[in-house]
Motif scaffolding. Structure first.
Motif, PDB file in Angstrom:
ATOM      1  N   PHE A  16       0.842  -1.198   0.000  1.00 31.65           N
ATOM      2  CA  PHE A  16       0.000   0.000   0.000  1.00 31.65           C
ATOM      3  C   PHE A  16       0.877   1.248   0.000  1.00 31.65           C
ATOM      4  N   ILE A  17       1.915   1.258   0.804  1.00 30.69           N
ATOM      5  CA  ILE A  17       2.828   2.404   0.856  1.00 30.69           C
ATOM      6  C   ILE A  17       3.500   2.618  -0.496  1.00 30.69           C
ATOM      7  N   ALA A  18       3.863   1.535  -1.143  1.00 33.26           N
ATOM      8  CA  ALA A  18       4.583   1.619  -2.419  1.00 33.26           C
ATOM      9  C   ALA A  18       3.717   2.170  -3.546  1.00 33.26           C
ATOM     10  N   ASP A  19       2.404   2.079  -3.407  1.00 33.48           N
ATOM     11  CA  ASP A  19       1.488   2.530  -4.451  1.00 33.48           C
ATOM     12  C   ASP A  19       1.191   4.019  -4.265  1.00 33.48           C
ATOM     13  N   THR A  20       1.849   4.867  -5.056  1.00 27.64           N
ATOM     14  CA  THR A  20       1.723   6.313  -4.878  1.00 27.64           C
ATOM     15  C   THR A  20       0.387   6.873  -5.363  1.00 27.64           C
ATOM     16  N   THR A  21      -0.479   6.028  -5.907  1.00 31.12           N
ATOM     17  CA  THR A  21      -1.803   6.516  -6.301  1.00 31.12           C
ATOM     18  C   THR A  21      -2.726   6.673  -5.099  1.00 31.12           C
ATOM     19  N   HIS A  22      -2.361   6.062  -3.972  1.00 33.46           N
ATOM     20  CA  HIS A  22      -3.177   6.215  -2.768  1.00 33.46           C
ATOM     21  C   HIS A  22      -3.013   7.618  -2.193  1.00 33.46           C
ATOM     22  N   ALA A  23      -4.001   8.039  -1.408  1.00 32.68           N
ATOM     23  CA  ALA A  23      -3.976   9.366  -0.787  1.00 32.68           C
ATOM     24  C   ALA A  23      -2.760   9.516   0.125  1.00 32.68           C
ATOM     25  N   ALA A  24      -2.228  10.729   0.195  1.00 31.29           N
ATOM     26  CA  ALA A  24      -1.052  10.993   1.025  1.00 31.29           C
ATOM     27  C   ALA A  24      -1.301  10.627   2.478  1.00 31.29           C
ATOM     28  N   ALA A  25      -2.465  11.005   3.009  1.00 31.60           N
ATOM     29  CA  ALA A  25      -2.780  10.700   4.410  1.00 31.60           C
ATOM     30  C   ALA A  25      -2.825   9.206   4.655  1.00 31.60           C
ATOM     31  N   ALA A  26      -3.303   8.453   3.672  1.00 28.82           N
ATOM     32  CA  ALA A  26      -3.411   6.998   3.812  1.00 28.82           C
ATOM     33  C   ALA A  26      -2.032   6.350   3.811  1.00 28.82           C
ATOM     34  N   ARG A  27      -1.160   6.798   2.915  1.00 25.13           N
ATOM     35  CA  ARG A  27       0.189   6.222   2.835  1.00 25.13           C
ATOM     36  C   ARG A  27       0.999   6.589   4.080  1.00 25.13           C
ATOM     37  N   GLN A  28       0.791   7.808   4.591  1.00 20.30           N
ATOM     38  CA  GLN A  28       1.477   8.198   5.824  1.00 20.30           C
ATOM     39  C   GLN A  28       1.019   7.332   6.998  1.00 20.30           C
ATOM     40  N   LEU A  29      -0.289   7.097   7.092  1.00 18.39           N
ATOM     41  CA  LEU A  29      -0.816   6.238   8.155  1.00 18.39           C
ATOM     42  C   LEU A  29      -0.262   4.821   8.014  1.00 18.39           C
ATOM     43  N   ALA A  30      -0.199   4.320   6.798  1.00 18.21           N
ATOM     44  CA  ALA A  30       0.319   2.970   6.568  1.00 18.21           C
ATOM     45  C   ALA A  30       1.762   2.861   7.058  1.00 18.21           C
ATOM     46  N   PHE A  31       2.574   3.872   6.777  1.00 15.69           N
ATOM     47  CA  PHE A  31       3.967   3.828   7.222  1.00 15.69           C
ATOM     48  C   PHE A  31       4.061   3.921   8.741  1.00 15.69           C
ATOM     49  N   ASP A  32       3.236   4.768   9.345  1.00 12.27           N
ATOM     50  CA  ASP A  32       3.249   4.896  10.809  1.00 12.27           C
ATOM     51  C   ASP A  32       2.853   3.582  11.477  1.00 12.27           C
ATOM     52  N   LEU A  33       1.869   2.902  10.916  1.00  8.97           N
ATOM     53  CA  LEU A  33       1.444   1.619  11.481  1.00  8.97           C
ATOM     54  C   LEU A  33       2.514   0.550  11.283  1.00  8.97           C
ATOM     55  N   LEU A  34       3.211   0.608  10.135  1.00 12.29           N
ATOM     56  CA  LEU A  34       4.298  -0.330   9.894  1.00 12.29           C
ATOM     57  C   LEU A  34       5.420  -0.111  10.914  1.00 12.29           C
ATOM     58  N   GLN A  35       5.737   1.145  11.199  1.00  9.71           N
ATOM     59  CA  GLN A  35       6.751   1.450  12.216  1.00  9.71           C
ATOM     60  C   GLN A  35       6.351   0.905  13.581  1.00  9.71           C
ATOM     61  N   GLU A  36       5.071   1.060  13.896  1.00 11.69           N
ATOM     62  CA  GLU A  36       4.577   0.587  15.188  1.00 11.69           C
ATOM     63  C   GLU A  36       4.636  -0.937  15.282  1.00 11.69           C
ATOM     64  N   ALA A  37       4.325  -1.601  14.178  1.00 13.32           N
ATOM     65  CA  ALA A  37       4.249  -3.064  14.185  1.00 13.32           C
ATOM     66  C   ALA A  37       5.612  -3.724  14.060  1.00 13.32           C
ATOM     67  N   ASP A  38       6.499  -3.125  13.241  1.00 18.15           N
ATOM     68  CA  ASP A  38       7.795  -3.761  12.976  1.00 18.15           C
ATOM     69  C   ASP A  38       8.792  -2.663  12.592  1.00 18.15           C
ATOM     70  N   ARG A  39       9.476  -2.112  13.585  1.00 21.00           N
ATOM     71  CA  ARG A  39      10.389  -1.000  13.362  1.00 21.00           C
ATOM     72  C   ARG A  39      11.491  -1.356  12.357  1.00 21.00           C
ATOM     73  N   ALA A  40      12.036  -2.553  12.453  1.00 21.07           N
ATOM     74  CA  ALA A  40      13.112  -2.954  11.547  1.00 21.07           C
ATOM     75  C   ALA A  40      12.627  -2.982  10.099  1.00 21.07           C
ATOM     76  N   ARG A  41      11.418  -3.454   9.903  1.00 25.62           N
ATOM     77  CA  ARG A  41      10.861  -3.519   8.546  1.00 25.62           C
ATOM     78  C   ARG A  41      10.638  -2.111   7.989  1.00 25.62           C
ATOM     79  N   ALA A  42      10.156  -1.206   8.832  1.00 23.65           N
ATOM     80  CA  ALA A  42       9.954   0.175   8.405  1.00 23.65           C
ATOM     81  C   ALA A  42      11.288   0.851   8.097  1.00 23.65           C
ATOM     82  N   ASP A  43      12.295   0.583   8.931  1.00 21.11           N
ATOM     83  CA  ASP A  43      13.623   1.167   8.702  1.00 21.11           C
ATOM     84  C   ASP A  43      14.215   0.699   7.381  1.00 21.11           C
TER      85      ASP A  43
END
Length: 375
Positions: free
Chosen positions: A106-133
């Motif tokens: 979802f993050i990789a797909d830049t056609t999604h809304a900016a707010a949605a991609r930002q939320l997706a990245f924040d949730l990824l950081q929360e769930a798996d910091r190493a994966r987000a890094d």
């Protein structure tokens, strides 16, 4: 009898399919309810119940939640963000699997809304910091400014650990991607220490060359709504009756690195006055853009004769990109007119009579005029 048994054999599967369809439908309805919450909180009562249903859907509901983000108001996005946070927190505590591969996609797909991609990245950081890094460096040229910022910071942090050519290469890479003012100031300062010149007006896309005219009247703050001659015609050879004097257009170029046009310099320190600045911007193609303006005074902006926006406020603070005005540039020459009013206050902190304006895309990347010497 055999036919009846065969049908009974498939009956549990049919029930399961129907149950899943109902759950999906209920989740969709609840997400739609959250997305419909208005800016003033209209729909909050229904949203409270819908939010609980979204959270109950658990990790499997995250992709649908992300897809709904950015479609409604900022208030609606807050409801969805809170639901996403709770889903991830609950899943981590219960050691439930999360659809992280789907979130990354979802993050990789830049056609999604900016707010949605930002939320997706924040949730990824929360769930798996190493994966987000591991993902973050790939976002250094992302169209979403907030996602780009973290990737730029990683390059800046790397540059701090190096010296000489290594540091210079890192800071130049950061400069190529940086869009936020604070990071840009730091990178610029470090590059200049290393002997590398940085053209900040060009980096940001500030419009530096203008023609100015004034003063016109702003007694009792009536100038904001008053229609003075420059709003009716742009004739750089014309003269008009201004406030207590005849006024003419005169060229003026800002010397400020952040593009501030200070009317006090060409027109003198005055109060209860209005002035205008006009410039042209040459675009090689028709395209979407943003005019981003900062200023403490009451102002209006026109593009090619059409009013984009205005604010009738004074001395409330100023910052870069304070106002973001979406616009459509036509191919060729575009005329930009700015009206700037100064009020009656005499305190030292009210002397500013200025604005800064730049042309960029939605990510803050500078768009430069095809004719650099345009006025």
């Amino acid at each position: 009898m055999r036919f009846i048994l065969t049908r009974m054999k498939h009956f549990p599967a049919i029930l399961l399919f129907a149950s899943l369809a109902n759950l999906h439908g209920a989740l969709t309805d609840s997400l739609n309810t959250l997305a419909a919450v208005g800016r003033e909180g209209a729909g909050n009562e229904a949203a409270g119940a819908a939010w609980k249903d979204v959270v109950k859907a658990g990790p499997s509901g995250l992709p649908a939640l992300l897809a709904e983000t950015g479609k409604g108001s900022a208030v609606a996005d807050n409801w969805l963000r809170l639901a996403g946070d709770v889903i991830v927190d609950d899943a981590l505590r219960a050691k439930q699997p999360l659809p992280l591969a789907e979130v990354e996609a979802f993050i990789a797909d830049t056609t999604h809304a900016a707010a949605a991609r930002q939320l997706a990245f924040d949730l990824l950081q929360e769930a798996d910091r190493a994966r987000a890094d591991a993902l973050q460096p790939s976002l250094i040229q992302d169209p979403v400014q907030e996602l780009r910022r973290g990737a730029v910071q990683r390059v800046i942090d790397s540059a701090k650990t190096q010296t000489g050519d290594g540091a210079k290469a890192c800071y130049l890479r950061a400069l190529d991607a940086v869009r936020d003012e604070d990071q840009t100031k730091f990178v610029t300062s470090e590059l200049r220490k290393l002997g590398v010149p940085v053209d900040l007006p060009r980096h940001f896309g500030f419009l530096m060359k203008w023609n100015v005219i004034g003063p016109f009247d702003n007694t009792d703050r009536k100038g904001f709504d008053a229609v003075f001659p420059p709003e009716k015609e742009i004739r750089l050879d014309a003269a008009y009756d201004g406030k207590g004097q005849q006024v003419k257009w005169a060229p003026f170029e800002s010397a400020d690195e952040y593009g501030k046009l200070d009317f006090n310099k060409p027109l003198g320190m005055q109060k209860e006055v209005t002035a205008y600045a006009v410039t042209t911007f040459d675009s090689p193609v028709e395209r979407d853009a943003e005019l981003r303006l900062g200023g403490k005074n009451a102002w209006k902006v026109w593009l090619n004769g059409d009013l984009l926006f205005g604010r009738d406020e004074y001395h409330r603070g100023q910052q870069m990109d304070q106002y973001k005005l979406k616009c459509r540039l036509k191919k060729g020459e575009n005329t930009i007119l700015v009206k700037c009013c100064q009020n009656e206050q005499k305190e030292n902190w009210t002397v500013e009579w200025e604005f800064q304006l730049r042309m960029c895309d939605s990510a803050g990347t500078a768009i430069l005029s095809a004719k650099a010497d345009t006025k």
